[in-house]
Design a protein around this motif. Structure first.
Motif, PDB file in Angstrom:
ATOM      1  N   SER A 141       0.804  -1.227   0.000  1.00 31.53           N
ATOM      2  CA  SER A 141       0.000   0.000   0.000  1.00 31.53           C
ATOM      3  C   SER A 141       0.839   1.280   0.000  1.00 31.53           C
ATOM      4  O   SER A 141       0.452   2.254  -0.642  1.00 31.53           O
ATOM      5  CB  SER A 141      -0.967  -0.003   1.184  1.00 31.53           C
ATOM      6  OG  SER A 141      -0.236  -0.069   2.400  1.00 31.53           O
ATOM      7  N   ASP A 142       1.992   1.293   0.677  1.00 28.52           N
ATOM      8  CA  ASP A 142       2.780   2.523   0.711  1.00 28.52           C
ATOM      9  C   ASP A 142       3.468   2.838  -0.606  1.00 28.52           C
ATOM     10  O   ASP A 142       3.978   3.942  -0.803  1.00 28.52           O
ATOM     11  CB  ASP A 142       3.784   2.516   1.864  1.00 28.52           C
ATOM     12  CG  ASP A 142       4.741   1.339   1.833  1.00 28.52           C
ATOM     13  OD1 ASP A 142       4.497   0.369   1.093  1.00 28.52           O
ATOM     14  OD2 ASP A 142       5.747   1.391   2.577  1.00 28.52           O
ATOM     15  N   ARG A 190       1.788   2.161  -3.696  1.00 26.66           N
ATOM     16  CA  ARG A 190       0.761   2.227  -4.743  1.00 26.66           C
ATOM     17  C   ARG A 190       0.547   3.616  -5.335  1.00 26.66           C
ATOM     18  O   ARG A 190       0.455   3.760  -6.548  1.00 26.66           O
ATOM     19  CB  ARG A 190      -0.563   1.679  -4.228  1.00 26.66           C
ATOM     20  CG  ARG A 190      -0.542   0.184  -4.100  1.00 26.66           C
ATOM     21  CD  ARG A 190      -1.889  -0.382  -3.752  1.00 26.66           C
ATOM     22  NE  ARG A 190      -1.697  -1.746  -3.282  1.00 26.66           N
ATOM     23  CZ  ARG A 190      -2.306  -2.280  -2.251  1.00 26.66           C
ATOM     24  NH1 ARG A 190      -3.195  -1.573  -1.574  1.00 26.66           N
ATOM     25  NH2 ARG A 190      -2.061  -3.510  -1.902  1.00 26.66           N
TER      26      ARG A 190
END
Length: 181
Positions: A123-124, A126
């Motif tokens: 997620s960090d 994306r």
């Protein structure tokens, strides 16, 4: 297409001669390097869109792509001991691109505990990956190579890899995704 630039055997190991395939790749690089101004302009546009990250050129031969790298900022937060790099690759062999991420523990001397991520990215990474993908598509006439196709095994030697470890990803982009400046 990859077979034009990578061999299916190793007769040129320990030889001063170059293979026809290697010569083709070198010739293609000479042609593609004429587009270097466009590549530098692309990197400048990324710097403007991703001001909190360090943007660099990670292109290296004998890879078959231009590579950009977006490095996460250094932090002194003890709960965040790792950093990341989002890498965008634009192949010179086919009109395709790919993105991947590298996570590592940071030290003053070198990177430790390096881990390469493909889709889906953590997620960090994306948001950075989305910006790079959007900018690549807007600048170059390429499409994303689907991961399932990139993972297709090929019977070619893409140094330092050899069959059966070699995939289309290695032939179109890089055989050492974790080697970055």
């Amino acid at each position: 297409m990859a077979r034009r630039y990578w061999r299916s055997d190793r007769p040129y190991d320990y030889s001063f001669d170059t293979s026809l395939e290697n010569q083709r790749l070198q010739d293609l690089w000479e042609q593609e390097l004429r587009k270097l101004e466009e590549w530098w302009a692309f990197l400048d546009s990324l710097r403007k869109e991703l001001p909190g990250l360090t943007i660099g050129d990670a292109t290296a031969t004998p890879d078959a792509c231009f590579r950009c790298a977006a490095y996460s900022p250094r932090t002194s937060e003890p709960e965040r001991p790792t950093r990341f790099i989002v890498v965008g690759c634009v192949s010179i062999l086919a009109p395709v691109y790919t993105l991947y991420g590298v996570e590592y523990a940071s030290s003053d001397i070198k990177r430790r505990k390096t881990r390469v991520y493909f889709e889906p990215l953590p997620s960090d990474m994306r948001q950075t990956a989305e910006v790079i993908a959007r900018r690549i598509e807007a600048t170059f006439t390429v499409t994303a190579l689907p991961r399932e196709i990139a993972e297709t095994p090929i019977p070619l030697f893409v140094e330092p890899l050899k069959p059966p470890q070699t995939t289309l990803f290695h032939a179109f982009f890089t055989s050492e995704p974790d080697r970055l400046p």
